[in-house]
Scaffold this active site. Sequence first.
Site, PDB file in Angstrom:
ATOM      1  N   ASP A  32      -3.271  -0.405  -6.766  1.00 44.61           N
ATOM      2  CA  ASP A  32      -2.757   0.914  -6.406  1.00 44.61           C
ATOM      3  C   ASP A  32      -2.479   1.658  -7.707  1.00 44.61           C
ATOM      4  O   ASP A  32      -1.819   1.119  -8.594  1.00 44.61           O
ATOM      5  CB  ASP A  32      -1.465   0.748  -5.595  1.00 44.61           C
ATOM      6  N   ASN A  89       2.456   0.675   6.443  1.00 45.42           N
ATOM      7  CA  ASN A  89       3.040   1.848   7.096  1.00 45.42           C
ATOM      8  C   ASN A  89       2.041   2.404   8.101  1.00 45.42           C
ATOM      9  O   ASN A  89       0.879   2.614   7.755  1.00 45.42           O
ATOM     10  CB  ASN A  89       3.392   2.912   6.055  1.00 45.42           C
ATOM     11  N   GLN A  96       3.383   6.662   6.213  1.00 42.74           N
ATOM     12  CA  GLN A  96       1.969   6.547   5.885  1.00 42.74           C
ATOM     13  C   GLN A  96       1.498   7.906   5.377  1.00 42.74           C
ATOM     14  O   GLN A  96       1.750   8.930   6.016  1.00 42.74           O
ATOM     15  CB  GLN A  96       1.148   6.128   7.105  1.00 42.74           C
ATOM     16  N   HIS A 102      -4.031   0.513   5.376  1.00 36.33           N
ATOM     17  CA  HIS A 102      -3.936  -0.195   4.100  1.00 36.33           C
ATOM     18  C   HIS A 102      -2.644  -0.993   4.049  1.00 36.33           C
ATOM     19  O   HIS A 102      -1.643  -0.608   4.621  1.00 36.33           O
ATOM     20  CB  HIS A 102      -4.046   0.759   2.906  1.00 36.33           C
ATOM     21  N   HIS A 104       0.052  -2.780   1.476  1.00 36.79           N
ATOM     22  CA  HIS A 104       0.562  -2.830   0.103  1.00 36.79           C
ATOM     23  C   HIS A 104       1.035  -4.237  -0.212  1.00 36.79           C
ATOM     24  O   HIS A 104       1.767  -4.833   0.567  1.00 36.79           O
ATOM     25  CB  HIS A 104       1.786  -1.911  -0.055  1.00 36.79           C
TER      26      HIS A 104
END
Length: 144
Positions: A32, A89, A96, A102, A104
């Site tokens: 990220d 999220n 989100q 996705h 994390h």
Amino acid sequence: MREKDCIFCKIASNEVPSFTIYEDEYVKAFLDLSQGTPGHSLIIPKQHVKDIFEYDDELAEHVLPIIPKVAKAIKKSDPNIIAMNILNNNGEKALQTIFHSHIHLIPRYKDDDFNIIFHDHSKEYQESDYKKIQNKIINNLNQD
């Protein structure tokens, strides 16, 4: 399936470069760019799905087993990693911001400043409240 303007679809198809740490036919994992902590990574399905509510069983079978594999590799990559938050999220209210599913993986270090705020509401619930919620969820487990 790919969404034309989705940044994660572009990353999945290598149209936009990423610092990829894992990739197979169905999944891509990459750093990220925000680096909430060093090693902060994302796991995405290459297929565009908005959130976890759009996963079918087959997609889940390809994406979800990759989480521990990548998490273990991240942890092994730095002896200073002592824990890890794994967050997903789903929806704007859940914070989100990119509407391509996705996950994390956020490594935790002894003195990092990453914070998740959680409020305990258990004093507001009685056993009957828990049972009511439990039954509503159970009744919807096998309904698609």
